[in-house]
Design an enzyme around this catalytic site. Structure first.
Site, PDB file in Angstrom:
ATOM      1  N   TRP A 363       0.799   3.955   0.434  1.00 31.02           N
ATOM      2  CA  TRP A 363       0.115   5.508   0.834  1.00 31.02           C
ATOM      3  C   TRP A 363       0.262   5.484   2.403  1.00 31.02           C
ATOM      4  CZ3 TRP A 363      -4.853   6.468   3.606  1.00 31.02           C
ATOM      5  CH2 TRP A 363      -5.526   5.139   4.098  1.00 31.02           C
ATOM      6  N   ASP A 364       0.740   4.110   3.233  1.00 30.99           N
ATOM      7  CA  ASP A 364       0.505   4.244   4.511  1.00 30.99           C
ATOM      8  C   ASP A 364       1.639   5.249   5.173  1.00 30.99           C
ATOM      9  OD1 ASP A 364      -0.373   1.839   3.772  1.00 30.99           O
ATOM     10  OD2 ASP A 364       0.514   0.568   4.918  1.00 30.99           O
ATOM     11  N   GLU A 490     -10.750  -0.725   0.994  1.00 33.07           N
ATOM     12  CA  GLU A 490     -10.335  -1.587   0.094  1.00 33.07           C
ATOM     13  C   GLU A 490     -11.453  -2.642  -0.070  1.00 33.07           C
ATOM     14  OE1 GLU A 490      -6.641  -3.159   0.808  1.00 33.07           O
ATOM     15  OE2 GLU A 490      -5.748  -1.160   1.099  1.00 33.07           O
ATOM     16  N   LYS A 594     -13.712  -2.288   5.185  1.00 36.69           N
ATOM     17  CA  LYS A 594     -12.471  -2.837   5.477  1.00 36.69           C
ATOM     18  C   LYS A 594     -11.594  -2.216   6.656  1.00 36.69           C
ATOM     19  CE  LYS A 594      -8.093  -4.925   4.106  1.00 36.69           C
ATOM     20  NZ  LYS A 594      -7.050  -4.944   2.879  1.00 36.69           N
ATOM     21  N   GLN A 595     -11.459  -0.846   6.305  1.00 40.36           N
ATOM     22  CA  GLN A 595     -10.811   0.089   6.968  1.00 40.36           C
ATOM     23  C   GLN A 595     -11.199   1.491   7.002  1.00 40.36           C
ATOM     24  OE1 GLN A 595      -7.937  -1.044   4.577  1.00 40.36           O
ATOM     25  NE2 GLN A 595      -6.835   0.870   4.539  1.00 40.36           N
TER      26      GLN A 595
END
Length: 785
Positions: A363-364, A490, A594-595
């Site tokens: 998806w980046d 995640e 995580k992000q």
């Protein structure tokens, strides 16, 4: 710079003034060259020593099994991994009978320079052989942006202190031995495939040779061919030979000081799922013929011209921080290199700079890379989305296998099939489908490309909207819910009503209905009815967006803020990233991010949150975000700038920009982080530049952090190139081509033309007390200058 003391700070180059064998794998990634179709790591010309040899073709992969302790329905049965294809960059030198090897003899000087304007990697070496003969070796390497199939190398040898018998071996090598892989629990490391290529043909004649191979499992066929121009003394002699996995041109000469042997090598690559051996052989032969016709100087001139055009539209100028300026241009160069000539292929997370993440696209691509392409190289953005369109049949089959309508795009893939064996963080991350839809909407809004909208956009938006309609349902209160999915974070999985996912699905629904209104005949071909379009709009209107009244913030998913907060004080620095030291079961049950997830939702949907909510949400999630992903910093930079933490925004911007040159994630050896490098642009343009695209109008609210004295950027919108210059007091807007563009500056409506620049003051805002991060997980403080 990668804790490497011999890389200097220069505005338009990455310049290594001495060789560090300790950092060889990292610099191989940094000095990698690519055009989106071919990628070559920055290995030394002679092939050894190396950290990780690498030559890659976008989309060329091999299959490998995905083992499971227990079988489960719907789990992918095989994975795909990018392979190291035939290496055409090897040029071995022997002086007398001594092979040139930087580990032996005396290395007097070693200089490598990646020229970001010329698109070349230049190397200059002075070496004394064990037999005490001093030599100078220079090489120039490029991967062509204008001749998609071509790699070019010029190699020059000169004795410095006496006559020398010279042998240069120019090679093509397939099934190149790779370093023995270390046993790793890190999912970011690629699977190891031994000797994936099977020979089908090898030929040579005079200065040329070709090797044709086929992968053993995936059945993909590739050809690599080389041709040369050689010049030396009258005593120069050439001979060529081939075998199943190698081809070699041997050039011999006897040189006196002041004499030079020069070898220009052109290498052509091609691959196909269906073409025959003769067809591929002829394809690479034609590419070589075109390259030789253009000539070495012509190819370099074309490369420079291509990059001059790119920098005119894409450069970000930064004053006050020379290191950041260098890193920003490196980032843009590598993003261009990952995408420019991909043409029908995906954008791997590492580009074509290494084998990390098995060469998969995630998806980046749509979330971080696509905005850069859309506003600087829109044709490359369209090509990347056409690749998604090309794998739509696989996505539709995957949705059907999962019991849903529409299309379920893979979490990670090369060819189109799902390759994630861990479904809670793979298949369950359905937001990838809305990420693709959002990239389509953004591209069409920024370009007005009506043909793309009809030919590609309708299919992608309709099938992803159908998936969301199938995944969601209405609860007893009449809210549309999407349960049991994984958002961008995640460290959380299988959550109900993830805010980011629901907002993205809402945009997907609205965008699908709108594109069907614009292209009603195409919509009818897909079986879209007025009732289906009405159902999409109704689901969008009733989409559930959780809110925690007790804390006055949005939980990133329902009941997330009821979870126990992770014990950050008891977590040692060497226990990050958490995924390598703690079981997912424990991580999933705690408040630890995580992000950015909710923060990313605010960056993409600022209109869905009040200013007060954005501030409170950002402060709350800063305290629990550990940033175990390279995708973190750029998103945090955007929100920090928006809510008034300008100093923090600058620190995050610097981190995103310097991610690979400083090896902040400690895995640059496996390849560069293309999404984070794209995030550097996002941090400057969307964050410090405050840009938002409303289609018919661009909004700006620029601000300058203390560490800089000026920055400027350009964006392309509806065929207009707008240049924005930001200082501490003013912002200046001007078009670089004839026309008029409507923008707003801090809410003031302006019409910008090419006739005269518009200058407006920047409101001065008092700094706010910055939020805290988990111990040791905040960004490095960026010192002014």
């Amino acid at each position: 710079m990668i804790e490497h003391p011999w890389i200097s700070v220069e505005p338009w180059a990455i310049h290594e003034t001495a060789l560090s064998l300790e950092h060889l794998a990292q610099t191989e990634s940094v000095f990698a060259l690519s055009n989106g179709h071919i990628g070559v790591r920055g290995n030394l010309d002679e092939g050894e020593p190396h950290g990780l040899p690498g030559t890659y073709l976008n989309g060329m992969y091999e299959l490998h099994p995905l083992p499971y302790a227990e079988a489960s329905y719907g789990a992918p049965e095989s994975g795909q991994t990018i392979i190291n294809v035939t290496d055409g960059k090897i040029l071995r030198l022997l002086v007398g009978d001594e092979p040139f090897d930087v580990r032996y003899g005396e290395l007097r000087a070693h200089d490598r320079l990646l020229d970001l304007r010329a698109g070349t990697l230049r190397r200059t070496v002075e070496w004394v052989s064990p037999a005490h003969r001093a030599m100078r070796v220079t090489s120039t390497r490029f991967v062509s942006f204008t001749h998609r199939a071509i790699v070019g190398i010029a190699y020059e040898v000169e004795p410095l202190d006496g006559p020398a018998d010279i042998v240069v071996q120019s090679e093509l090598v397939a099934n190149e031995p790779l370093p023995l892989p270390l046993i790793s629990k890190d999912p970011r490391v690629a699977a190891a495939i031994d000797s994936p290529l099977e020979s089908e043909e090898h030929l040579c004649s005079e200065l040329a040779a070709v090797l044709v191979h086929k992968t053993r499992g995936s059945g993909l066929r590739m050809a690599a061919a080389m041709n040369h121009l050689a010049s030396g003394t009258p005593r120069m002699h050439t001979a060529s030979e081939t075998s199943a996995d190698s081809a070699r041109l041997v050039v011999t000469d006897v040189l006196q000081p002041g004499q030079q042997l020069r070898l220009v090598k052109f290498v052509a690559y091609g691959w196909s799922e269906s073409r025959t051996v003769p067809a591929l052989r002829d394809q690479v032969a034609a590419a070589l013929a075109a390259a030789r016709q253009t000539g070495w100087d012509g190819l370099l001139a074309e490369q420079r011209s291509y990059l001059d055009d790119f920098w005119a539209r894409a450069d970000i100028e930064i004053e006050g921080d020379a290191e950041l300026q260098q890193a920003m241009r490196f980032a843009l160069f590598q993003v261009l290199s990952a995408c420019a000539r991909a043409e029908g292929r995906g954008i791997p997370a590492k580009g074509l700079t290494g084998s990390g993440y098995d060469g998969h696209s995630f998806w980046d691509s749509e979330t971080f890379v696509m905005p850069v392409l859309t506003y600087t190289i829109p044709s490359a953005a369209a090509d990347a989305l056409r690749w998604r369109h090309s794998i739509l049949p696989d996505a539709s089959a995957r949705a059907q296998a999962l019991g849903h309508r529409g299309a379920a795009f893979p979490w990670r893939t090369i060819h189109g099939e799902e390759c994630s064996g861990y479904w809670p963080a793979g298949t369950a991350a359905f937001h990838v489908n809305a990420d693709i839809a959002a990239a389509v909407i953004q591209y069409v809004r920024a370009t007005g490309d009506d043909r793309f909208d009809r030919d590609v956009g309708v299919d992608l938006l309709v099938q992803t909207a159908r998936l969301w309609g199938s995944l969601g349902h209405y609860d007893l209160q009449g809210h549309f819910r999407i349960d049991g999915v994984t958002g961008p974070d995640e460290y959380s999985a299988l959550a109900d009503n993830n805010v980011y996912t629901n907002l993205m699905a809402r945009r997907n629904f609205v965008g699908a209905a709108a594109v069907c209104e614009r292209h009603q005949d195409k919509a009818r071909e897909l079986g879209v009815t007025p009732d289906e379009m009405a159902s999409w709009r109704a689901a969008a209107d009733r989409m559930l967006i959780p809110y925690d009244e007790r804390l006055g913030i949005h939980p990133q998913a329902e009941r997330f803020t009821d979870h126990e907060i992770w014990d950050f004080a008891a977590t040692r620095p060497d226990q990050y990233p958490l995924l390598l030291h703690f079981p997912y079961f424990d991580i999933y049950r705690k408040q630890v991010v995580k992000q950015p997830d909710l923060v990313l939702a605010m960056a993409r949907f600022p209109e869905a949150f009040t200013p007060e909510q954005r501030t409170r949400n950002f402060d709350y999630y800063e305290r629990i975000t550990v940033r175990d992903s390279s995708l973190s910093a750029c998103t945090q930079a955007v929100l920090a700038a928006e809510v008034g933490h300008l100093r923090l925004a600058f620190d995050y911007t610097a981190e995103a920009t310097l991610m690979d040159l400083q090896d902040l994630e400690h895995n640059v050896r496996d390849g560069l982080h293309i999404a984070s490098l794209s995030g550097a642009w996002i941090a400057f343009v969307f964050g410090l530049g405050g840009m938002k695209d409303h289609g018919d109008c661009l909004e700006f609210s620029p601000k300058l952090p203390d560490g800089l004295t000026r920055f400027s950027f350009s964006i392309t919108h509806r065929q207009q190139c707008l240049h924005v210059n930001v200082t501490g007091q003013t912002a200046t807007y001007v078009l670089w081509n004839p026309g008029t563009l409507r923008i707003t500056h801090y809410g003031e409506s302006l019409f910008v033309t090419d006739a005269a620049a518009i200058v407006r003051p920047i409101p001065q805002v008092s700094p706010r007390e910055p939020p805290t991060q988990p111990p040791g997980r905040g960004p490095r403080r960026r010192s002014p200058g």
